[in-house]
Write an enzyme that holds these catalytic residues in place. Structure first.
Site, PDB file in Angstrom:
ATOM      1  N   LYS A  46       0.941  -1.201  -0.014  1.00 40.06           N
ATOM      2  CA  LYS A  46      -0.070  -0.105  -0.077  1.00 40.06           C
ATOM      3  C   LYS A  46       0.767   1.237  -0.198  1.00 40.06           C
ATOM      4  O   LYS A  46       0.707   2.131  -0.815  1.00 40.06           O
ATOM      5  CB  LYS A  46      -0.864  -0.187   1.163  1.00 40.06           C
ATOM      6  CG  LYS A  46      -1.967   0.994   1.344  1.00 40.06           C
ATOM      7  CD  LYS A  46      -2.649   0.823   2.642  1.00 40.06           C
ATOM      8  CE  LYS A  46      -1.559   0.804   3.763  1.00 40.06           C
ATOM      9  NZ  LYS A  46      -2.122   1.253   5.013  1.00 40.06           N
ATOM     10  N   THR A  47       1.772   1.359   1.009  1.00 35.68           N
ATOM     11  CA  THR A  47       2.770   2.502   1.097  1.00 35.68           C
ATOM     12  C   THR A  47       3.345   2.595  -0.370  1.00 35.68           C
ATOM     13  O   THR A  47       3.711   3.809  -1.010  1.00 35.68           O
ATOM     14  CB  THR A  47       3.812   2.349   2.083  1.00 35.68           C
ATOM     15  OG1 THR A  47       2.897   2.004   3.078  1.00 35.68           O
ATOM     16  CG2 THR A  47       4.323   3.662   2.462  1.00 35.68           C
ATOM     17  N   ASP A 273      -4.925   7.497   3.393  1.00 34.58           N
ATOM     18  CA  ASP A 273      -4.419   6.498   3.940  1.00 34.58           C
ATOM     19  C   ASP A 273      -5.081   5.888   4.910  1.00 34.58           C
ATOM     20  O   ASP A 273      -5.918   6.896   5.847  1.00 34.58           O
ATOM     21  CB  ASP A 273      -2.908   6.710   4.455  1.00 34.58           C
ATOM     22  CG  ASP A 273      -2.229   5.123   4.355  1.00 34.58           C
ATOM     23  OD1 ASP A 273      -3.038   4.295   4.015  1.00 34.58           O
ATOM     24  OD2 ASP A 273      -1.350   4.907   4.918  1.00 34.58           O
ATOM     25  N   GLU A 274      -5.298   4.654   5.114  1.00 39.03           N
ATOM     26  CA  GLU A 274      -6.066   4.152   6.212  1.00 39.03           C
ATOM     27  C   GLU A 274      -7.540   4.780   6.045  1.00 39.03           C
ATOM     28  O   GLU A 274      -8.199   5.094   7.284  1.00 39.03           O
ATOM     29  CB  GLU A 274      -5.640   4.224   7.564  1.00 39.03           C
ATOM     30  CG  GLU A 274      -3.975   3.823   7.607  1.00 39.03           C
ATOM     31  CD  GLU A 274      -3.985   2.237   7.879  1.00 39.03           C
ATOM     32  OE1 GLU A 274      -5.035   1.721   7.658  1.00 39.03           O
ATOM     33  OE2 GLU A 274      -2.867   1.979   8.102  1.00 39.03           O
ATOM     34  N   GLN A 304      -9.786  -4.042   7.955  1.00 40.29           N
ATOM     35  CA  GLN A 304      -8.862  -3.538   8.964  1.00 40.29           C
ATOM     36  C   GLN A 304      -9.345  -2.443   9.497  1.00 40.29           C
ATOM     37  O   GLN A 304      -8.415  -1.533  10.322  1.00 40.29           O
ATOM     38  CB  GLN A 304      -7.267  -3.326   8.332  1.00 40.29           C
ATOM     39  CG  GLN A 304      -6.904  -4.647   7.713  1.00 40.29           C
ATOM     40  CD  GLN A 304      -5.321  -4.392   7.481  1.00 40.29           C
ATOM     41  OE1 GLN A 304      -4.427  -4.207   8.271  1.00 40.29           O
ATOM     42  NE2 GLN A 304      -4.958  -4.296   6.044  1.00 40.29           N
ATOM     43  N   ARG A 654      -0.058  -9.940  10.408  1.00 40.34           N
ATOM     44  CA  ARG A 654       1.132  -9.226  10.795  1.00 40.34           C
ATOM     45  C   ARG A 654       2.365 -10.265  10.557  1.00 40.34           C
ATOM     46  O   ARG A 654       3.560  -9.885  10.663  1.00 40.34           O
ATOM     47  CB  ARG A 654       1.198  -8.895  12.348  1.00 40.34           C
ATOM     48  CG  ARG A 654       0.390  -7.643  12.659  1.00 40.34           C
ATOM     49  CD  ARG A 654       0.321  -6.612  11.717  1.00 40.34           C
ATOM     50  NE  ARG A 654      -0.740  -6.590  10.750  1.00 40.34           N
ATOM     51  CZ  ARG A 654      -0.827  -5.881   9.684  1.00 40.34           C
ATOM     52  NH1 ARG A 654       0.026  -5.137   9.494  1.00 40.34           N
ATOM     53  NH2 ARG A 654      -1.829  -6.148   8.753  1.00 40.34           N
TER      54      ARG A 654
END
Length: 792
Positions: A46-47, A273-274, A304, A654
């Site tokens: 994503k980043t 973002d998010e 998420q 994770r």
DNA sequence: ATTTACATCGTTTTT
DNA sequence: CGATGTAAAT
């Protein structure tokens, strides 16, 4: 070369620049215009997409999709284009041929959720496009709002160096308000008031509107009064809480069209973002800023979304397409982090949620190892299990930093911590006691805050008698009363304390303290912040007062030293930074922002804190009902459970290579031993992905051998050794109660009240009871620990 | 004003 | 169980 040839050549060159990305990622990077929703699964890069998309916007604009041609290339330029397509080396002279209205860095606003994410974004942008990346607004919502507000503070009646209050500060103010209004603080609990006020702010409801909307509700009417007084007090202290930062920004833009127009025109491209964790107010802010160009790219993962309790509305992301008609939707489902087994486990869990956008993670990493499922006897054993497995990993050549222990709530870290200490395993705990939450740090910061903003009465209250200088609560109350009644700054009243008969007794002490603060203010104008801090803690007598408790003195001095170091570091990184800049920086900082994986130690944190991070091996402990999912969420019903499930999804994803899911037969929780069944989330994972831990297998084997022995049949002795008892007291010294319980008994519990025993079964030398309490809940308790009283 | 002892409380997650 | 707050004693 005709136009279509040129266009395809242009695309080829641009595409070459981003050839490390997969097709979906490229699509997201090249889609610069209009609303865009990127559904980015965990670990899907994503980043990377954000960074590359910004780079593309700056260097090529919409050139990949656009059919517009500014000018056809000359024959020489054609040659250079062909070279670029072959080698990837772009001659500066043909750059303009590869552009379609590219943006300047300062026209880009990139909002992230944490400072850590913002810093990572900034670093990677600097690496990719060089120093001009500094002009990009890459920061959190809160930081961006502070920046806007400081520049326009006069429009909303604040000074441009207003103070930011954290939750703790807010709570103190709320308490003051409740007290001042003469309300019962049992009935009006600070925590609830804060969340109620926060919800009101989320929908831009003013105290007056809140009162009007709830005129029939006695309690809420009082909360409206608290809300009003709270806002007044904050304003008088030239302070804002976290919600205010966003709220005032929205109001500023709403009430001042010219300011709105300025920022709307400035930010041609906005990236969030998010997005699944934004609340209504943040949604509003974004939609105001994006209204002009509508070049809004939101990135997120509905699976998420884990901040509902803080007002995040998953609807923001679910309804984005509706809200922004014609929005393009891109799904990133290829995962670069984990093994397929881990992803299948995550997919299995999350597929039980309804109302998702729907996506399925996959990877080219291969199946990987099975997920280890372990059931420990007690929470203490669980800690030793983790420690044992870490040590084994170290023997096999892994580093401590390859491991992470994740849990639902901070208190679960204790027993793992103890096990680590006993085994000499280096570890770090993120969250829990935050560095900036420590008393001595808060005190020191309070001094600096008062020096930076003498109107900050909350921080003043903290330090006016710290160390003890004979200014007690009643004196301070009078001081505040006078300052409020006369509308005079507190410091003015203090300086001339002897003029006020009410303050007679403490006048000398007050004016002395005021003189000290004045001296510091003057000092601060000429000297670096760390010098100021040294002066403050030495000359205020703070350091001396630490002598009172020798035990912790060393600790506290070290923490203060650390603070001095942090300040130095900050001053090195930010030339001509002011005291205010520093205070702002730390007020928006959290523990996770300080996390770096440099030092070789096992890291422990809550699942919430772990979002966005990845670890080779993850221990997910406390996989039990009432823990994960939490008791409260279970009571809440499906919405609560779905949020927990998303949290479990975050936790599982994770892990890169190894994942352990552990639970305990019984554990100490809130001062009593409780029995919880294994978490439903474990059952939601396809069983073929799981494998029982060797430890559990060995125990079972031993048990069955014992049974066989008792029956007189023998089992051939296998290779595995019987499990040796751990070398620690496994239970507390047995305080066996003389009482025995049987089904149907009525018992009384300290907190749950009366209840009826539903079942009683022997467990070790204790009895496990299932009790139905009168409050309607059924709990499983260990008889020896529950401190039950037999009624009948 | 300050210290101490005792009681009570609530127990998730945090920008 | 631990942190926090209140009441009583100094």
């Amino acid at each position: 070369m005709d136009k279509s040839e040129f266009l395809s050549l242009r695309r080829k060159i641009i595409e070459r620049e981003f050839d490390k990305l997969n097709d979906m990622q490229k699509k997201a990077v090249f889609s610069t215009e209009g609303p865009l929703l990127v559904l980015a699964g965990a670990g899907s890069g994503k980043t990377t997409v954000l960074v590359n998309r910004i780079a593309n916007i700056i260097s090529h604009g919409n050139a990949w999709y656009s059919d517009d041609v500014f000018r056809m290339p000359s024959p020489e330029e054609e040659e250079l284009l062909k070279i670029a397509a072959e080698t990837g080396e772009i001659d500066e002279s043909i750059r303009y041929l590869l552009e379609d209205y590219p943006a300047k860095p300062w026209q880009i606003l990139a909002i992230t959720f944490t400072n850590k994410a913002a810093n990572e974004l900034k670093d990677r942008l600097l690496g990719m496009i060089g120093p001009e990346a500094d002009d990009i607004w890459a920061m959190t919502f809160h930081a961006a709002c502070v920046r806007i507000l400081r520049r326009n503070a006069q429009y909303i009646g604040f000074s441009s160096n207003f103070t930011i209050y954290d939750t703790d500060d807010s709570k103190r103010v709320i308490k003051d308000c409740i007290k001042q209004l003469g309300l019962n603080d049992k009935f009006y609990q600070p925590k609830q008031c804060i969340s109620e006020i926060s919800r009101a702010k989320d929908y831009l409801i003013t105290p007056g509107e809140y009162a009007a909307q709830n005129s029939s509700d006695f309690i809420k009417k009082n909360i409206a009064d608290i809300y009003e007084l709270y806002q007044e007090k904050l304003r008088a202290s030239d302070a804002m809480d976290f919600d205010d930062l966003i709220c005032y920004t929205v109001q500023l833009l709403r009430d001042n069209p010219e300011i709105l127009e300025y920022y709307q025109s400035k930010f041609r491209y906005i990236l969030i973002d998010e997005y699944q964790d934004t609340n209504h107010l943040q949604y509003l802010l974004v939609s105001m800023l994006a209204a002009k160009y509508r070049n809004l790219c939101v990135v997120g993962d509905d699976d998420q979304s884990i901040y509902r309790f803080r007002g995040a509305t998953i609807e923001n992301i679910l309804s984005f397409e509706e809200e922004y008609g014609g929005a393009k939707v891109i799904r990133l489902e290829q995962n670069y982090r984990s093994t397929q087994n881990i992803l299948d486990a995550a997919n299995g869990i999350i597929s039980n949620n309804l109302g998702r956008k729907g996506k399925k993670l996959w990877t080219a990493n291969g199946e990987g190892e099975k997920i280890i499922r372990h059931q420990a006897e007690s929470d203490r054993d669980e800690g030793y299990f983790v420690a044992g497995r870490v040590l084994r990993g170290i023997r096999e050549g892994m580093n401590y930093s390859d491991f992470a222990v994740l849990y639902r709530m901070n208190s679960q870290s204790n027993l793992v911590e103890q096990a680590f200490v006993r085994n000499g395993i280096p570890y770090r705990i993120i969250g829990g006691h935050k560095f900036y939450d420590r008393k001595e740090i808060k005190d020191a910061i309070a001094y600096l805050s008062v020096i930076a903003n003498p109107n900050d009465t909350v921080r003043l209250a903290r330090i006016i008698n710290e160390p003890k200088r004979g200014i007690g609560d009643s004196t301070f109350d009078k001081l505040i009363r006078i300052s409020e009644d006369l509308s005079l700054p507190v410091m003015d009243v203090m300086r001339s304390a002897s003029d006020y008969p009410m303050l007679s007794r403490g006048a000398g002490k007050l004016s002395a303290f005021a003189a000290f603060i004045d001296e510091c203010i003057e000092f601060s104008e000429q000297n670096p912040i760390e010098e100021l801090l040294r002066k403050v803690v030495n000359e205020s007598g703070y350091i001396d007062s630490l002598d009172l408790d020798r035990e912790r003195k060393q600790d506290r001095l070290e923490n203060l030293d650390q603070l001095v170091n942090n300040i130095k570091l900050f001053e090195e990184n930010n030339e001509d930074a002011t005291l205010n800049d520093f205070l702002q920086e730390i007020s928006l900082m959290t523990d996770i922002d300080n996390y770096n994986s440099d030092s070789d130690s096992v890291v422990m944190m809550t699942v919430h804190s772990a979002k966005g991070l990845e670890f080779n091996t993850v221990f997910l402990i406390g996989m039990e009902e009432n823990i994960f999912p939490s008791e409260l969420s279970i009571q809440e019903g499906s919405a609560g459970i779905e949020e927990e499930r998303r949290l479990a999804y975050v936790a599982v994803t994770r892990a890169k290579k190894h994942l352990f899911l552990s639970s305990c037969k019984y554990r100490m929780l809130f001062g009593m031993t409780r029995v919880n069944p294994e978490s439903r989330f474990v059952a939601e994972i396809e069983q073929s992905l799981l494998e029982k831990s060797e430890e559990n297998k060995r125990e079972e084997e031993q048990r069955s051998r014992q049974r066989a022995y008792r029956r007189g049949t023998e089992i051939p002795r296998g290779g595995s050794k019987p499990k040796s008892r751990p070398d620690f007291p496994f239970k507390k010294p047995a305080q066996v109660s003389s009482e025995t319980y049987k089904v149907g008994d009525t018992v009384r519990h300290k907190t749950f009240g009366e209840g009826v025993v539903l079942s009683a079964s022997a467990m070790g030398n204790d009895t496990m009871l299932e009790v139905a309490f009168i409050n309607g809940t059924t709990k499983k308790l260990m008889a020896n620990f529950a401190r039950l009283e037999k009624v009948k």
